[in-house]
Design a protein around this motif. Structure first.
Motif, PDB file in Angstrom:
ATOM      1  N   GLY A   1       0.803  -1.226   0.000  1.00  0.00           N
ATOM      2  CA  GLY A   1       0.000   0.000   0.000  1.00  0.00           C
ATOM      3  C   GLY A   1       0.826   1.261   0.000  1.00  0.00           C
ATOM      4  O   GLY A   1       0.357   2.321   0.408  1.00  0.00           O
ATOM      5  N   GLY A   2       2.060   1.187  -0.490  1.00  0.00           N
ATOM      6  CA  GLY A   2       2.883   2.385  -0.654  1.00  0.00           C
ATOM      7  C   GLY A   2       2.656   2.984  -2.031  1.00  0.00           C
ATOM      8  O   GLY A   2       1.725   2.591  -2.738  1.00  0.00           O
ATOM      9  N   ASN A   3       3.517   3.927  -2.425  1.00  0.00           N
ATOM     10  CA  ASN A   3       3.345   4.588  -3.720  1.00  0.00           C
ATOM     11  C   ASN A   3       3.342   3.600  -4.888  1.00  0.00           C
ATOM     12  O   ASN A   3       2.508   3.690  -5.782  1.00  0.00           O
ATOM     13  N   SER A   4       4.281   2.637  -4.873  1.00  0.00           N
ATOM     14  CA  SER A   4       4.360   1.691  -5.994  1.00  0.00           C
ATOM     15  C   SER A   4       3.095   0.856  -6.086  1.00  0.00           C
ATOM     16  O   SER A   4       2.577   0.603  -7.173  1.00  0.00           O
ATOM     17  N   GLY A   5       2.607   0.408  -4.930  1.00  0.00           N
ATOM     18  CA  GLY A   5       1.392  -0.413  -4.909  1.00  0.00           C
ATOM     19  C   GLY A   5       0.189   0.370  -5.414  1.00  0.00           C
ATOM     20  O   GLY A   5      -0.609  -0.129  -6.205  1.00  0.00           O
ATOM     21  N   ILE A   6       0.072   1.611  -4.962  1.00  0.00           N
ATOM     22  CA  ILE A   6      -1.078   2.425  -5.382  1.00  0.00           C
ATOM     23  C   ILE A   6      -1.002   2.706  -6.885  1.00  0.00           C
ATOM     24  O   ILE A   6      -1.999   2.599  -7.594  1.00  0.00           O
ATOM     25  N   GLU A   7       0.207   3.008  -7.382  1.00  0.00           N
ATOM     26  CA  GLU A   7       0.351   3.252  -8.823  1.00  0.00           C
ATOM     27  C   GLU A   7      -0.032   2.021  -9.633  1.00  0.00           C
ATOM     28  O   GLU A   7      -0.713   2.122 -10.647  1.00  0.00           O
ATOM     29  N   ALA A   8       0.404   0.849  -9.164  1.00  0.00           N
ATOM     30  CA  ALA A   8       0.049  -0.389  -9.863  1.00  0.00           C
ATOM     31  C   ALA A   8      -1.454  -0.599  -9.836  1.00  0.00           C
ATOM     32  O   ALA A   8      -2.074  -0.950 -10.846  1.00  0.00           O
ATOM     33  N   ALA A   9      -2.068  -0.364  -8.681  1.00  0.00           N
ATOM     34  CA  ALA A   9      -3.521  -0.550  -8.558  1.00  0.00           C
ATOM     35  C   ALA A   9      -4.265   0.373  -9.516  1.00  0.00           C
ATOM     36  O   ALA A   9      -5.254  -0.028 -10.141  1.00  0.00           O
TER      37      ALA A   9
ATOM     38  N   LYS B   1      -6.387   9.726  -6.231  1.00  0.00           N
ATOM     39  CA  LYS B   1      -6.627   9.189  -7.572  1.00  0.00           C
ATOM     40  C   LYS B   1      -7.167   7.764  -7.475  1.00  0.00           C
ATOM     41  O   LYS B   1      -8.083   7.376  -8.184  1.00  0.00           O
ATOM     42  N   LEU B   2      -6.601   6.998  -6.549  1.00  0.00           N
ATOM     43  CA  LEU B   2      -7.016   5.596  -6.371  1.00  0.00           C
ATOM     44  C   LEU B   2      -8.495   5.517  -5.999  1.00  0.00           C
ATOM     45  O   LEU B   2      -9.232   4.673  -6.512  1.00  0.00           O
ATOM     46  N   HIS B   3      -8.927   6.410  -5.125  1.00  0.00           N
ATOM     47  CA  HIS B   3     -10.301   6.329  -4.627  1.00  0.00           C
ATOM     48  C   HIS B   3     -11.333   6.698  -5.683  1.00  0.00           C
ATOM     49  O   HIS B   3     -12.526   6.498  -5.480  1.00  0.00           O
TER      50      HIS B   3
END
Lengths: 213, 326
Positions: B171-179, B207-209
């Motif tokens: 749930g860090g930046n990389s995870g959120i970008e991938a999601a 952005k994710l939400h």
């Protein structure tokens, strides 16, 4: 509409000045062009218009079957890259060399024109020892920043050995092939239908697999 | 169609000279990310004889889709930034080797760097900026199904997951970008986060939400990846209740941080528990004349701009060591 804007056109002109001898591009399409074929056709036309050192020929995949067979083209759109003598070098692009793949395409042309760094002696002798036919298929997506690395390695092998041919394949244009080889991660290199390597692999690793074939 | 032409590959190459095995450099820099390239610029400007050994241009920067927090660029993609670094170094005509992998280093007045291909280079000072690689989950199925649904690069592989279900771990930046990349094309994205909250930047989280097809499972961990030919499901465990559950998914993207590329420094330099090279405020390691910078060190916050700054610091320290013996 033009594919290259003026900035890219100028950058390409500058880079292509590094070409030594002529390079032959053979583009295979068909009379009623498939939708990706029109883009690739435009690409090769615009590229060839930038320099006299690129010789472009356009073939009809069905009507010019003899030529397609000679260059072992089995699907379209296809671009075959050969050196100045136009002898089959085993280097192909199935799909548009767009996105990051423009870089592997330009690198191929410069190398085929006769301007390339020699390979380390240990690797060159391993390539010289390849005695079986090898077919490398490098599956890519055009948004993948490291895929050109895998394409460059495979195409360099094809340049160095008459036993090796290597294709770049845009998996989004050939989903049935993606499914056949279960490509879910790119770059993926399929070696003679039987072996696969994921990621950008150093030439040594591909040679290791070839040795086992 | 965009053409991501990297002019640096073609036009600047001739400015690089091959790295020599028969001389002793003042400084050898290991690494081709922001820290290594920045160090190279500083050393060349100082006029010390410098060699640069690069395994992969850009390192993790090249794998980053978009960068909005490197000053001077409001937005730039990772590969483009990496190429700009290389072009900036190329103007100095540095001795350069690409694709070589460091196997071992040796301390002493003259330090040695051994590559896996057998070559040995020498220098009075070293700057280690070899960066870090993706951390693995270390669960059953991860290695077996790599390339068959287990992936790290969402920019590369998102097109394979159109209308499919995927899991993103981290749930860090990389995870959120991938999601976000995967939510654009996939049917459903399940994020598995160890903590009870996400730890990325707020701008990314917002952005994710916006995506309705993303579900975040807080305080969960992945305990297994299942499938015979390719990924079919991911086993997740609730860290509070201990309950496990199989989440149906055709892909899993692992974005849980980094492991330092410091294998060759084990037993030579002091490392912390995470395997990071320990450095002081002047980038000095435990061995005199060996400096380190960027993600391979124990400096907190793995960021491009921090790695670049640390690279500059390590270079100035190395130059002081060479010129003044400090």
């Amino acid at each position: 509409m033009a594919l290259f804007d003026e900035k890219i056109r100028q950058q390409l002109r500058d880079i292509l000045k590094n070409m030594k001898d002529a390079v032959n591009l053979s583009f295979f399409t068909q009379e009623f062009e498939c939708w990706p074929c029109t883009d690739v056709h435009e690409f090769v036309k615009e590229l060839a218009s930038l320099t006299d050192t690129i010789k472009l020929s356009v073939f009809d995949f069905q009507k010019d079957k003899a030529r397609a067979d000679k260059f072992r083209v089995d699907k379209i759109p296809a671009i075959v890259l050969n050196g100045k003598d136009n002898a089959y070098a085993g280097i192909k692009y199935y799909g548009l060399p767009g996105g990051y793949e423009i870089n592997s395409f330009i690198q191929d042309m410069i190398e085929l024109s006769g301007r390339k760094e020699p390979l380390p002696a240990a690797i060159a002798s391993r390539i010289a020892a390849i005695s079986k036919k090898v077919h490398l298929q490098v599956y890519v997506t055009l948004t993948c920043p490291f895929c050109p690395g895998a394409v460059a390695v495979a195409h360099r092998l094809a340049q160095e050995s008459a036993m090796v041919e290597a294709d770049m394949i845009d998996v989004s244009l050939f989903p049935y092939l993606g499914q056949r080889y279960q490509v879910t991660s790119v770059p993926m290199t399929i070696i003679n239908e039987t072996h696969s390597l994921v990621g950008v692999q150093p030439m040594e690793n591909i040679l290791d697999v070839i040795k086992k074939l | 169609m965009d053409f991501k032409l990297q002019t640096g590959i073609f036009t600047e190459e001739q400015n690089f000279k091959p790295l020599k095995t028969d001389i002793v450099y003042d400084v050898l820099i290991l690494g081709g990310g922001p820290a290594g390239f920045t160090a190279a610029v500083y050393c060349m400007r100082k006029g010390v004889s410098t060699g640069l050994i690069v395994k992969e241009i850009g390192g993790q920067v090249a794998e980053t889709a978009g960068i909005e927090n490197y000053m001077g660029y409001r937005y730039i993609n990772g590969m483009d930034l990496a190429m700009k670094f290389k072009e900036q170094v190329a103007q100095f005509g540095i001795d350069y080797d690409e694709k070589g992998t460091v196997k071992a280093i040796e301390t002493g007045d003259v330090k040695k760097v051994r590559l896996t291909d057998g070559r040995v280079f020498s220098a009075r000072a070293l700057i280690i900026a070899t960066g870090a690689a993706w951390r693995k989950l270390g669960v059953p199925g991860e290695d077996e199904l790599r390339g068959k649904g287990v992936a790290n690069c969402s920019t590369c592989d998102a097109p394979f997951y159109v209308n499919k279900k995927v899991v993103v771990v981290g749930g860090g930046n990389s995870g959120i970008e991938a999601a976000i990349d995967l939510a654009k094309v996939g049917e459903k994205v399940t994020m598995v986060q160890f903590l009870d909250r996400l730890t990325g930047d707020k701008s990314l989280e917002d952005k994710l939400h916006e995506f309705k097809n993303v579900q975040v499972r807080y305080e969960h961990e992945v305990t297994g990846i299942n499938g015979s030919q390719s990924v079919e499901s991911v086993t997740v465990k609730n860290r509070k209740t201990g309950k496990t559950e199989d989440v149906s998914a055709q892909g899993i993207f692992v974005e849980i941080g980094l492991v330092p590329n410091s294998e060759f420094a084990k037993g030579v330099l002091k490392l912390n528990q995470a395997g990071e090279i320990m450095v002081d405020c002047a980038s000095r390691t435990s061995a005199p004349g060996i400096f380190a910078a960027g993600d391979v060190t124990d400096v907190p916050f793995k960021q491009i701009i921090i790695a670049a700054g640390e690279g500059a610091k390590a270079a100035l320290s190395a130059c002081n060591y060479i010129l003044m013996g400090e």
